[in-house]
Scaffold this active site. Structure first.
Site, PDB file in Angstrom:
ATOM      1  N   ASP A  59       0.826  -1.207   0.000  1.00  0.00           N
ATOM      2  CA  ASP A  59       0.000   0.000   0.000  1.00  0.00           C
ATOM      3  C   ASP A  59       0.864   1.262   0.000  1.00  0.00           C
ATOM      4  O   ASP A  59       1.935   1.285   0.607  1.00  0.00           O
ATOM      5  CB  ASP A  59      -0.915  -0.012   1.232  1.00  0.00           C
ATOM      6  CG  ASP A  59      -2.008   1.020   1.163  1.00  0.00           C
ATOM      7  OD1 ASP A  59      -2.330   1.483   0.053  1.00  0.00           O
ATOM      8  OD2 ASP A  59      -2.549   1.382   2.226  1.00  0.00           O
ATOM      9  N   TRP A 105       3.068   7.870  -2.558  1.00  0.00           N
ATOM     10  CA  TRP A 105       4.504   8.030  -2.780  1.00  0.00           C
ATOM     11  C   TRP A 105       4.749   8.888  -4.019  1.00  0.00           C
ATOM     12  O   TRP A 105       5.583   9.797  -4.012  1.00  0.00           O
ATOM     13  CB  TRP A 105       5.148   6.663  -2.941  1.00  0.00           C
ATOM     14  CG  TRP A 105       6.633   6.667  -3.142  1.00  0.00           C
ATOM     15  CD1 TRP A 105       7.592   6.597  -2.170  1.00  0.00           C
ATOM     16  CD2 TRP A 105       7.325   6.720  -4.407  1.00  0.00           C
ATOM     17  NE1 TRP A 105       8.851   6.612  -2.741  1.00  0.00           N
ATOM     18  CE2 TRP A 105       8.717   6.689  -4.112  1.00  0.00           C
ATOM     19  CE3 TRP A 105       6.916   6.799  -5.731  1.00  0.00           C
ATOM     20  CZ2 TRP A 105       9.694   6.730  -5.104  1.00  0.00           C
ATOM     21  CZ3 TRP A 105       7.885   6.855  -6.728  1.00  0.00           C
ATOM     22  CH2 TRP A 105       9.261   6.810  -6.416  1.00  0.00           C
ATOM     23  N   HIS A 136       3.497   2.936  -8.842  1.00  0.00           N
ATOM     24  CA  HIS A 136       3.237   1.514  -9.068  1.00  0.00           C
ATOM     25  C   HIS A 136       4.487   0.813  -9.626  1.00  0.00           C
ATOM     26  O   HIS A 136       4.790  -0.327  -9.255  1.00  0.00           O
ATOM     27  CB  HIS A 136       2.054   1.340 -10.018  1.00  0.00           C
ATOM     28  CG  HIS A 136       0.757   1.806  -9.436  1.00  0.00           C
ATOM     29  ND1 HIS A 136       0.296   1.409  -8.202  1.00  0.00           N
ATOM     30  CD2 HIS A 136      -0.196   2.653  -9.934  1.00  0.00           C
ATOM     31  CE1 HIS A 136      -0.869   1.973  -7.956  1.00  0.00           C
ATOM     32  NE2 HIS A 136      -1.185   2.729  -8.988  1.00  0.00           N
ATOM     33  N   GLU A 172     -11.915  -4.384  -5.386  1.00  0.00           N
ATOM     34  CA  GLU A 172     -12.370  -2.999  -5.258  1.00  0.00           C
ATOM     35  C   GLU A 172     -11.548  -2.035  -6.109  1.00  0.00           C
ATOM     36  O   GLU A 172     -11.973  -0.892  -6.346  1.00  0.00           O
ATOM     37  CB  GLU A 172     -12.319  -2.554  -3.789  1.00  0.00           C
ATOM     38  CG  GLU A 172     -13.351  -3.202  -2.877  1.00  0.00           C
ATOM     39  CD  GLU A 172     -13.047  -4.671  -2.573  1.00  0.00           C
ATOM     40  OE1 GLU A 172     -13.994  -5.469  -2.485  1.00  0.00           O
ATOM     41  OE2 GLU A 172     -11.853  -5.001  -2.451  1.00  0.00           O
ATOM     42  N   LEU A 220      10.749 -20.844  -2.691  1.00  0.00           N
ATOM     43  CA  LEU A 220       9.728 -19.929  -2.190  1.00  0.00           C
ATOM     44  C   LEU A 220       8.529 -19.981  -3.122  1.00  0.00           C
ATOM     45  O   LEU A 220       8.694 -20.010  -4.340  1.00  0.00           O
ATOM     46  CB  LEU A 220      10.278 -18.495  -2.140  1.00  0.00           C
ATOM     47  CG  LEU A 220       9.261 -17.368  -1.888  1.00  0.00           C
ATOM     48  CD1 LEU A 220       8.753 -17.430  -0.446  1.00  0.00           C
ATOM     49  CD2 LEU A 220       9.881 -15.997  -2.173  1.00  0.00           C
ATOM     50  N   ARG A 238       1.426  -4.546   6.808  1.00  0.00           N
ATOM     51  CA  ARG A 238       0.834  -3.467   6.019  1.00  0.00           C
ATOM     52  C   ARG A 238       1.628  -2.181   6.220  1.00  0.00           C
ATOM     53  O   ARG A 238       1.574  -1.571   7.277  1.00  0.00           O
ATOM     54  CB  ARG A 238      -0.623  -3.221   6.372  1.00  0.00           C
ATOM     55  CG  ARG A 238      -1.194  -2.096   5.509  1.00  0.00           C
ATOM     56  CD  ARG A 238      -2.686  -2.019   5.517  1.00  0.00           C
ATOM     57  NE  ARG A 238      -3.136  -1.117   4.442  1.00  0.00           N
ATOM     58  CZ  ARG A 238      -4.369  -1.083   3.974  1.00  0.00           C
ATOM     59  NH1 ARG A 238      -5.285  -1.899   4.460  1.00  0.00           N
ATOM     60  NH2 ARG A 238      -4.693  -0.247   3.004  1.00  0.00           N
TER      61      ARG A 238
END
Length: 240
Positions: A20, A25, A37, A67, A130, A187
């Site tokens: 987020d 930014w 992004h 959303e 991973l 977060r």
């Protein structure tokens, strides 16, 4: 010597991250949101490799929520283009030993993106260091809704008894079937909410909220979150 909280006995098996703050930014720097992004996507790659290197087994990141379609059309288009470019670039990293999986409803995505997702999953399925799960067009409530519909169809067809519906049954019908629940969800950005991320799976997850925007997030910040996690007492409803 590895920091004590990065020793295997203290590390979570599964980390969730709500990536987020990309837009804020960019705004702080007078840049278009797309620049945030792009920077956030680079940070994701660095964090994923670091998780692999320190021994994390699963990393799930919130890339695009159900959303997020409400955002301006241009921004959504830019995000989808960025996702496609990332998936094309994964071919360059075939020796990373990172497996890619995708969580979310793919029906709303275009054919090219769905094909790239499938190709990335199939091409990395034998990687073992991973597993990175990218939540794309994902919503926790929507995931549960779809699971309930699948279960209802089985009950209706007679292949599943109502009394056989327990927590394990529901978990098997989620996108995360066969993936352990997240031990900790991180977060950044200063927000303190789950935003419909892994609603079922996070029932006993530890949360770490951090006042840093995702594009500024570094491996040192992840270390701070893991240090905080190592201090938590996880009782799962029991007592010490």
């Amino acid at each position: 010597m590895k920091k004590e909280f990065l020793q295997p006995e203290y590390l979570p098996h599964h980390i969730g991250i709500i990536m987020d703050g990309n837009g804020r930014w960019a705004k702080k720097r007078g840049l278009p949101r797309s620049a945030g992004h792009k920077k956030g996507a680079n940070v994701f790659g660095e964090i994923a490799r670091y998780c692999r290197d320190i021994g994390i087994r699963y990393l799930t990141v919130y890339a695009f929520s159900t959303e997020n379609w409400k955002r301006p059309e241009g921004e959504v288009r830019e995000l989808m283009s960025l996702l496609k470019q990332y998936l094309r670039d994964t071919k360059k990293y075939k020796d990373e030993n990172i497996r890619l999986r995708f969580l979310g409803d793919r029906t709303a995505l275009d054919d090219e993106l769905r094909a790239l997702m499938l190709e990335a999953e199939q091409g990395s399925r034998n990687n073992t260091a991973l597993t990175v799960c990218m939540a794309i067009n994902y919503g926790g409530r929507d995931e549960i809704r779809l699971a309930v519909q699948q279960i209802a169809r089985k009950v209706q067809s007679g292949s599943l008894a109502v009394d056989a519906i327990d927590e394990a049954c529901i978990a098997k019908h989620l996108y995360t079937a066969e993936i352990p629940d997240p031990d900790v969800i991180i977060r950044p950005s200063g927000e303190k909410r789950s935003s419909n991320f892994l609603a079922w799976q996070s029932a006993y997850s530890e949360y770490v909220f951090m006042d840093i925007l995702w594009p500024d997030f570094t491996t040192d910040d992840l270390d701070m979150a893991l240090l905080e996690y190592s201090k938590r007492s996880r009782r799962f409803g029991g007592v010490c």
